[in-house]
Scaffold this active site. Structure first.
Site, short mmCIF file in Angstrom:
data_model
loop_
_atom_site.label_atom_id
_atom_site.label_comp_id
_atom_site.label_asym_id
_atom_site.label_seq_id
_atom_site.Cartn_x
_atom_site.Cartn_y
_atom_site.Cartn_z
N CYS A 147 0.82 -1.22 0.00
CA CYS A 147 0.00 0.00 0.00
C CYS A 147 0.86 1.27 0.00
CB CYS A 147 -0.96 -0.02 1.19
SG CYS A 147 -0.16 -0.06 2.82
N GLU A 166 -6.01 1.29 -4.47
CA GLU A 166 -5.20 0.78 -3.36
C GLU A 166 -4.52 -0.52 -3.77
OE1 GLU A 166 -7.57 -0.57 -0.07
OE2 GLU A 166 -8.86 -1.81 -1.32
N HIS A 181 -2.78 0.97 6.85
CA HIS A 181 -3.13 0.92 5.42
C HIS A 181 -3.28 2.34 4.89
CE1 HIS A 181 -4.41 -0.85 1.72
NE2 HIS A 181 -5.59 -0.26 1.74
#
Length: 451
Positions: free
Chosen positions: A363, A424, A412
């Site tokens: 990420c 993402e 994240h």
């Protein structure tokens, strides 16, 4: 008549054959009137059979419902554990970044300390040489009668003028050597202080490196524990899913049995209705014969037919770079400003998915690549959260970074596209994707690097 010999006889035989077949069919079906007789009755399950089958199906349905609830709770727990694993992975990444920073600082401090030590040693050597030179000068002056203040230095002068000049020369030479000695001693003091400070800095850097190493070990252990819990829960979910699937098959069989019995009951009721219509038709035909009437053409008793890019500093350039990576594999530790890279080992979930063999992004790596033309970002979502201006989620706009985490830290990050969409790199086993913004566990602020 056809003129071909034998054709008439064959036609007569065919008519006689059809007549015999019709007689046989009438005999088999038991036709006693113009209407066809009702076939033998099908099985008619009892109310007890139907009730028992329905009870068994209801019991299986209840068990399926119970297992479904258990599985839903287990999946929720698994999702929570997955979030924990992601958090621990990010904390392990933070520890890795911090350890590398501490190692670099320790290496720099060690080089500075060695340089300071060499300078201090050189200064001490220069002082020793100066002292040796001073001793030689004093000895030579004594031997030649030219020591500062020596009576012979003055008595051997040829004239008052020569005496004055000699005195000035000796005074200058002596003062120069004394001043040089004093400057050397000051330099030695400064370099000794620098050496001491460098050694202290090295000591602090080594302490930080040791602390970072311990933190890395703790982060790895915490990640391993989270991975173990997640794997245990995943195994339980698999078992629950298998149990639910088995009971669902049993429920299907039980419902099929009920449907079969209900079908038999329906067919029996249809048979009764047909028999009643045929009985009524026979009665009607009998009444017509008794009154001298006949069958009207086509009268059959009233039966009826039932009616599936380049790096840039603009928001659009950033988004274009991120979207260009859709479909790229997730690889923990993967991604830099130039593009996807091979993932690294984490000793847990990422390894089980073979991330260290994949070329892709995690990420934070995807954000590093997307914003390469704007700012150099660290490979840790927690540091990326504080890398720009933070704005409330109510004011987030296209090109902002969104983060997820809690009291334990950030785990994240994704790039907001606008209209409730984001891009993402989700987790091991997945791919870079565009999806709707998830608000569960989202941080209250977005981070803005442009505008």
């Amino acid at each position: 008549m056809d003129g071909t010999p034998g054709t008439g006889r064959r036609a007569a035989w065919a008519r006689r054959g059809l007549t015999a077949a019709a007689v046989t069919l009438v005999a088999l079906l038991g036709i006693t009137s113009p209407g066809l007789a009702v076939p033998p009755p099908p099985p008619n399950p009892s109310d007890s059979d139907l009730s028992s089958a329905k009870g068994a199906a209801d019991a299986k349905a209840g068990e399926v419902g119970r297992l479904t609830n258990q599985l839903a709770q287990a999946e929720q727990k698994l999702a929570s554990l997955q979030d924990t694993v992601e958090l621990k992975q990010e904390q392990a990444m933070k520890a890795l970044v911090d350890l590398q920073t501490a190692q670099d600082a320790a290496t720099q401090a060690e080089g500075d300390a060695q340089s300071a030590r060499r300078e201090a040693d050189a200064a001490a050597g220069a002082i020793e040489q100066a002292r040796a030179d001073a001793k030689k000068f004093a000895a030579a002056s004594f031997e030649q009668g030219s020591t500062i203040g020596s009576v012979s230095a003055y008595l051997t002068s040829d004239s008052p003028k020569d005496l004055l000049a000699r005195a000035q020369l000796l005074d200058a030479i002596g003062g120069s050597r004394l001043n040089a000695m004093e400057r050397l001693e000051q330099a030695q003091t400064e370099k000794s202080n620098k050496d001491s400070a460098a050694r202290k800095a090295l000591e602090i850097a080594e302490q930080k490196q040791a602390a970072a190493t311990r933190a890395k070990g703790s982060a790895d252990a915490a990640q391993a524990a989270a991975v173990s819990a997640q794997q245990t829960q995943a195994a339980q979910n698999t078992q629950l899913e298998a149990s639910k699937s088995s009971v669902e098959q049993q429920l299907y069989a039980a419902q099929s049995k009920v449907s079969g019995l209900q079908g038999q009951r329906q067919r029996y009721q249809d048979w009764l209705a047909q028999k009643q219509r045929e009985d009524e038709e026979r009665a009607r035909q009998a009444a017509l014969k008794a009154s001298g009437g006949g069958d009207g053409p086509g009268d059959n008793g009233g039966g009826r037919a039932r009616p599936s890019p380049a790096a840039g500093s603009s928001i659009e350039a950033v988004i274009a770079r991120a979207l260009a990576q859709r479909g790229m594999p997730y690889a923990w530790g993967g991604g830099n400003g130039s593009g996807p890279t091979r993932g690294i080992r984490d000793g847990g979930v990422a390894d089980s998915y073979g991330d260290y063999r994949k070329i892709g992004f995690d990420c934070s790596g995807l954000m590093i690549y997307a914003f390469a033309g704007v700012k150099s970002l660290p490979h840790y979502s927690g540091y990326q959260y504080t890398s720009g201006r933070r704005v409330p989620l109510s004011q987030m706009r296209r090109g902002d970074m969104l983060f997820w985490g809690g009291s334990g830290g950030i785990h994240h990050v994704a790039l907001y596209l606008g209209n409730g969409q984001m891009v993402e790199a989700p987790q091991s086993g997945s791919f870079v994707r565009v999806t709707s913004v998830r608000y569960g566990g989202i941080m209250p602020y977005a981070t803005r690097l442009i505008g």
